[in-house]
Structures are given as structure tokens and as C-alpha cells.
Design an enzyme around this catalytic site. Structure first.
Site: not given
Length: 193
Positions: A68-70
Site C-alpha cells: 500500500k505504498c506509492g
């Protein structure tokens, strides 16, 4: 007689000094042997043992990942370079970690499903670990501490930091998280340029 005493004293001092130098030399030569990544055994996402010693003579890219990271889309590029170079003595080993912004909250099973479904990940993915702090995994202690890796001290800045390990199991480069896996600094290293 005076000359004989002086000669005897000179021989004694020379012998004693040489002996002390040898003792000092042997103490200073007991430096710690440089460690390699081959000493580690970890668990993969399915809970099976993964022995880094099986990767001898391969270049290894070790990376901490998060779902769930850019930077999560880097999975696509990681899989692309893995597919391109896996038959040329190259492997990627991913370590999911929840150390940054709680961006990897899933279980090992959820992480496995996410990686496979969204990015078709086929490179080895290990069980979720900690890559910093008091509970830092032993693999990451090796990667981040010069006293263990022999190259440099570093800190894991964020998700998707890359550690490049040469064919001897030694840390060779640390690459910042935002640098894409397809960057020339990584691809050139894989190709030996």
C-alpha cells in the site's frame, strides 16, 4: 667488558622489541572476517525455509516491499528485470515489511495473493519482517551495518530500498527507494557494466 655488556643489552632489547612487535601484530591481525549473505536462512511467504547459500555465484537484489505504498508499482519493474535476467545468474529476494506508514498490514498469505494477482510476481518473496528498529531482522542487520557487511552503514529509508549483493554474497551497492529497478545503475550492475 663494557662493549660486551652493551652488545648483550642491545641484543636483549632488539629481541624484546621484536617479540612485542610480533605480539602487537598478531593482535591487530585478528580483525573480524567479512560476513556474507549466505549465512542466513529465512522463511518464504508459504513458511518454507529459504537458504541464501543456495544463491551462491548469483547476483542478488534484496528489497523491502509494501503493498500500500506509492512505490508499490515497482513490483512490475522488479518482475520484468527478474524475468529478463533470472537465467543469467540473477535473483530478486523480496522482504515485505510494515515499518513505514503501516503500508504492509497484510498477512503472509494476503501479501502472496496481492503480489501474484496484481503484479504476477514470481521472484522469491519472504515472510514479513522488520527492516529497522529494535526488532530488525538479522538479514537487515547485515545489510545495514558496516561491521557485518564490510562496505558501509546505511539506514533503510523507505519501502523498496535496494541492496545489491555480488556473486560472492557480499554487499556491493545500496540503491535509494525511489530509483526504479529498471534504472541503468541496477541493470548495468546486473549485466556487469
Amino acid at each position: 667488558m663494557k662493549k660486551l655488556i652493551l652488545l648483550s643489552l642491545s641484543v636483549f632489547l632488539l629481541w624484546n622489541t621484536n617479540s612485542q612487535c610480533q605480539t602487537f601484530k598478531s593482535k591487530t591481525n585478528t580483525t573480524m572476517e567479512k560476513q556474507t549473505i549466505y549465512q542466513f536462512k529465512v522463511r518464504d511467504l508459504a513458511g518454507k525455509e529459504f537458504d541464501f547459500a543456495t544463491l551462491k555465484e548469483k547476483k542478488i537484489l534484496v528489497i523491502n516491499t509494501a503493498s500500500k505504498c506509492g512505490l508499490t508499482p515497482q513490483y512490475k519493474d522488479l518482475e520484468a528485470i527478474y524475468e529478463q535476467y533470472k537465467d543469467k545468474s540473477f535473483v530478486i529476494v523480496g522482504f515485505p515489511a510494515n515499518n513505514f506508514g503501516k503500508q504492509e498490514p497484510g498477512t503472509n498469505e494476503e501479501i502472496s495473493t496481492f503480489c501474484e494477482r496484481n503484479y504476477g510476481v514470481t521472484f522469491p518473496m519472504m515472510s514479513k519482517i522488520s527492516v529497522k528498529g529494535a526488532d530488525m531482522d538479522a538479514v537487515y542487520q547485515f545489510l545495514t551495518q558496516k561491521s557485518k557487511n564490510g562496505l558501509q552503514d546505511s539506514e533503510v529509508e523507505w519501502n523498496f530500498q535496494k541492496y545489491l549483493i555480488n556473486e560472492k554474497g557480499e554487499l556491493e551497492k545500496v540503491i535509494a527507494p525511489q530509483i526504479l529497478p529498471t534504472d541503468e545503475s541496477i541493470v548495468g550492475w546486473i549485466k556487469g557494466k
